[in-house]
Design a protein around this motif. Structure first.
Motif, PDB file in Angstrom:
ATOM      1  N   ASP A 329     -57.458 -44.197  -5.730  1.00  0.00           N
ATOM      2  CA  ASP A 329     -56.467 -43.122  -5.812  1.00  0.00           C
ATOM      3  C   ASP A 329     -55.752 -42.862  -4.501  1.00  0.00           C
ATOM      4  O   ASP A 329     -54.945 -41.936  -4.391  1.00  0.00           O
ATOM      5  CB  ASP A 329     -57.130 -41.827  -6.294  1.00  0.00           C
ATOM      6  N   ASP A 330     -56.020 -43.663  -3.475  1.00  0.00           N
ATOM      7  CA  ASP A 330     -55.394 -43.485  -2.156  1.00  0.00           C
ATOM      8  C   ASP A 330     -54.260 -44.484  -1.973  1.00  0.00           C
ATOM      9  O   ASP A 330     -54.426 -45.684  -2.201  1.00  0.00           O
ATOM     10  CB  ASP A 330     -56.414 -43.680  -1.032  1.00  0.00           C
ATOM     11  N   ALA A 331     -53.105 -43.969  -1.508  1.00  0.00           N
ATOM     12  CA  ALA A 331     -51.937 -44.816  -1.261  1.00  0.00           C
ATOM     13  C   ALA A 331     -51.637 -44.846   0.232  1.00  0.00           C
ATOM     14  O   ALA A 331     -51.580 -43.796   0.884  1.00  0.00           O
ATOM     15  CB  ALA A 331     -50.723 -44.295  -2.024  1.00  0.00           C
ATOM     16  N   LEU A 332     -51.451 -46.049   0.771  1.00  0.00           N
ATOM     17  CA  LEU A 332     -51.030 -46.237   2.152  1.00  0.00           C
ATOM     18  C   LEU A 332     -49.902 -47.251   2.155  1.00  0.00           C
ATOM     19  O   LEU A 332     -50.040 -48.336   1.587  1.00  0.00           O
ATOM     20  CB  LEU A 332     -52.169 -46.766   3.039  1.00  0.00           C
ATOM     21  N   ALA A 333     -48.794 -46.903   2.790  1.00  0.00           N
ATOM     22  CA  ALA A 333     -47.651 -47.819   2.811  1.00  0.00           C
ATOM     23  C   ALA A 333     -46.876 -47.632   4.111  1.00  0.00           C
ATOM     24  O   ALA A 333     -46.928 -46.567   4.735  1.00  0.00           O
ATOM     25  CB  ALA A 333     -46.740 -47.569   1.612  1.00  0.00           C
ATOM     26  N   SER A 334     -46.173 -48.673   4.500  1.00  0.00           N
ATOM     27  CA  SER A 334     -45.298 -48.584   5.674  1.00  0.00           C
ATOM     28  C   SER A 334     -44.007 -49.344   5.388  1.00  0.00           C
ATOM     29  O   SER A 334     -44.024 -50.388   4.722  1.00  0.00           O
ATOM     30  CB  SER A 334     -45.988 -49.151   6.920  1.00  0.00           C
ATOM     31  N   VAL A 335     -42.895 -48.791   5.865  1.00  0.00           N
ATOM     32  CA  VAL A 335     -41.562 -49.359   5.628  1.00  0.00           C
ATOM     33  C   VAL A 335     -40.773 -49.327   6.929  1.00  0.00           C
ATOM     34  O   VAL A 335     -41.261 -48.889   7.970  1.00  0.00           O
ATOM     35  CB  VAL A 335     -40.827 -48.580   4.518  1.00  0.00           C
ATOM     36  N   ASP A 336     -39.502 -49.764   6.848  1.00  0.00           N
ATOM     37  CA  ASP A 336     -38.710 -49.932   8.063  1.00  0.00           C
ATOM     38  C   ASP A 336     -37.905 -48.705   8.473  1.00  0.00           C
ATOM     39  O   ASP A 336     -37.452 -48.623   9.624  1.00  0.00           O
ATOM     40  CB  ASP A 336     -37.754 -51.120   7.903  1.00  0.00           C
ATOM     41  N   SER A 337     -37.689 -47.753   7.568  1.00  0.00           N
ATOM     42  CA  SER A 337     -36.823 -46.610   7.908  1.00  0.00           C
ATOM     43  C   SER A 337     -37.259 -45.362   7.163  1.00  0.00           C
ATOM     44  O   SER A 337     -37.888 -45.447   6.104  1.00  0.00           O
ATOM     45  CB  SER A 337     -35.377 -46.936   7.558  1.00  0.00           C
ATOM     46  N   PRO A 338     -36.909 -44.167   7.692  1.00  0.00           N
ATOM     47  CA  PRO A 338     -37.221 -42.918   6.986  1.00  0.00           C
ATOM     48  C   PRO A 338     -36.572 -42.858   5.606  1.00  0.00           C
ATOM     49  O   PRO A 338     -37.187 -42.381   4.653  1.00  0.00           O
ATOM     50  CB  PRO A 338     -36.652 -41.838   7.918  1.00  0.00           C
TER      51      PRO A 338
END
Length: 576
Positions: A329-338
């Motif tokens: 149930d835990d989500a972790l994500a990273s992207v390039d811009s706000p």
């Protein structure tokens, strides 16, 4: 106990099994022992209700076992000891293996019976391997309920929080009163109890004890566990480091958001107070905390929902987030811009809202992202902060602590609960240290070496340590209190790096007489020849007590380095 096979000896090699001495019991049905050239063999059947450690030796007619008697607490400590020395080095990778017969049966059950009801809620069956046997589970559940009432009388705060929790699940229609008291033969009643999280001492969670046995069987015995479809923990954390803008959140009460087929709800009955505060029969209408099948059912249901959403919204990145960046149930994500992060959060919330799922406890290292998210959905540590003037908090998820203000991983192991300076206390302390990335594995390895030295001395479990080994242990604990000074940048690509021209994965393996291990680094270079190197992961394991040469240990470490490199490439999508 599952142990590796050291040597197989065929029964045609009679010399090995020739008995030189035989010890018989007083009765015909008791075990008997034979002394052979390869040691003692204990033959015969054992009482299945007698809890023992057993290893199959040979089986001409009946089951043959070697049995080691020990107390329940010692059995747990022995298993914990095995786990401590093995868990950092889980080199075997079962991801490429096909599903078992049970797993295929689970998938067939889900694929044929999963659906959405009129309220768009996902409905799934209980994954029964076989239909539950008829047992007097109501009597056992009523006995446990009376024991619970005794605890209520002793602890009014516990009682109040327990009642509030149960009233809440009834109010949300996760449970309902059964008005027809006529039970079908194999209806199942489940006892329940309350637990507290160590870091949330004021928040109770009621767990339904599907593992409790009545007549030698529990409800969990009839449920298929389901395939291991949870994303790799290390892979989730690696992908969390790819982009400069990171977000974290989780689904509230995930198991309770997936309904159970109406015809299966009779297996989820329990005893609770009715509106007149009298014990009455209720039944759960959702999947339970405590059921063996619930994690696999919840993961399957969430991915089913993502697939349905993807058909209606092609091009959305939210289904990819569900499939690739959720760990239960835990989500972790990273992207390039706000902007990309805000869009991803909003799309994922929309996807989840279609099934009445709520993503909350959202946190990001980017203030612009947090401003775009309603405050009610912020992490509790952000609720009373001013986004622009206060420092962003530290958040813990999947075993790592993320300082969102400096965007770095930090480490703190709680050693405030002093355990006795004994073999058992050392084991308990070392076993409590969880480092899924291996960033501080060298420090933890020193603790394991002390534990290994204690084991080598054959010290009793509760005998106090003394002399040099006690000083080593105290020194190690003192050093671990300063581990919070270590900071590992979360993002693999720093701001000064321009467009990345090359990305190289470098993996190292080494060994010594004390231990062996591997580590992996990512080397990035941009067009201006700026270079940045990041530690991705490491593993460490103590060397065996049996004397092994350093070259042989190095040969043991080298294949692990290859597997580590392959796993990282598979999870983080590094270009060839």
């Amino acid at each position: 106990m599952n142990i590796p096979v050291g040597l197989l000896i065929g029964r045609d090699f009679g010399k090995a099994f020739k008995p030189t001495e035989i010890l018989k019991g007083n009765h015909d049905n008791e075990l008997f022992a034979m002394k052979t050239n390869i040691g003692w063999l204990v033959m015969g059947k054992t009482n299945s209700d007698h809890r023992t450690f057993a290893t199959i030796v040979d089986q001409p007619v009946n089951r043959s076992v070697v049995t080691f008697q020990c107390s329940a607490s010692t059995r747990k400590d022995i298993q914990k000891l095995i786990d401590i020395f093995d868990r950092d080095f889980a080199d075997s990778d079962d991801s490429s293996l096909g599903m078992s017969v049970d797993d295929r049966q689970f998938m067939e059950i889900m694929q044929t019976k999963i659906h959405q009801d009129n309220d768009k809620r996902v409905v799934m069956p209980l994954s029964f391997k076989t239909s539950p046997l008829q047992q007097n589970t109501k009597h056992a559940a009523m006995h446990r309920f009376k024991m619970l009432e005794i605890k209520f009388a002793r602890d009014q705060i516990y009682k109040q929080q327990y009642i509030e929790f149960m009233n809440d699940i009834i109010k949300k229609h996760e449970a309902t009163k059964v008005h027809d008291e006529n039970d079908v033969a194999n209806d199942w009643y489940i006892p329940h109890f309350g637990v507290y999280h160590l870091k949330k001492p004021d928040k109770i969670r009621v767990v339904f004890d599907c593992a409790v046995k009545v007549g030698g069987v529990s409800l969990n015995n009839f449920l298929l566990q389901g395939p291991e479809h949870i994303n790799c923990l290390q892979g989730n954390l690696l992908r969390f480091r790819k982009g400069p803008v990171a977000v974290m959140g989780d689904i509230e009460r995930m198991f309770h958001q997936f309904r159970v087929l109406p015809e299966h709800q009779r297996f989820l009955k329990f005893i609770w107070y009715d509106e007149n505060t009298k014990p009455a029969t209720f039944k759960m209408q959702v999947h339970l905390f405590g059921a063996r099948s619930s994690p696999a059912c919840a993961t399957y249901g969430l991915r089913y929902l993502a697939n349905q959403y993807e058909k209606e919204n092609p091009g959305s990145h939210a289904p990819t987030l569900i499939h690739r960046n959720f760990y239960v149930d835990d989500a972790l994500a990273s992207v390039d811009s706000p902007k990309e992060a805000i869009k991803l959060i909003q799309d994922t919330q929309k996807l989840c809202a279609s099934e009445n799922l709520w993503i909350h406890k959202i946190v990001s290292n980017c203030r612009e992202v947090m401003e775009a998210i309603p405050k009610t959905e912020h992490s509790s540590s952000l609720q009373n902060l001013h986004i622009h003037t206060d420092n962003l908090p530290k958040e813990t998820s999947l075993g790592v602590t993320w300082d969102t203000e400096i965007d770095a991983f930090t480490f703190k192991f709680d050693l405030t609960l002093e355990k006795p300076n004994t073999r058992r206390g050392v084991l308990s302390t070392v076993a409590s240290l969880f480092d899924p990335t291996g960033f501080v594995s060298p420090a933890i390895l020193n603790g394991k070496l002390i534990l290994q030295e204690i084991c080598k001395s054959n010290s009793a479990w509760d005998t106090p340590l003394e002399g040099p080994i006690l000083q080593k242990w105290k020194q190690w604990k003192a050093q671990m209190r300063h581990i919070d000074q270590i900071q590992i940048p979360r993002c693999l690509k720093p701001n000064y790096l321009q467009v990345v021209q090359t990305a190289e994965l470098h993996t190292f393996a080494d060994a010594s007489t004390s231990g062996y291990g591997q580590c992996a680094y990512l080397r990035l270079k941009d067009k201006a020849n700026h270079v940045h190197v990041s530690l991705l992961a490491s593993k460490a394991k103590v060397a065996p007590l049996k004397s092994v040469t350093v070259p042989r240990l190095e040969l043991q470490a080298a294949p692990g380095a290859v597997r580590l490199a392959n796993k990282i490439q598979e999870e983080i999508d590094i270009p060839d």
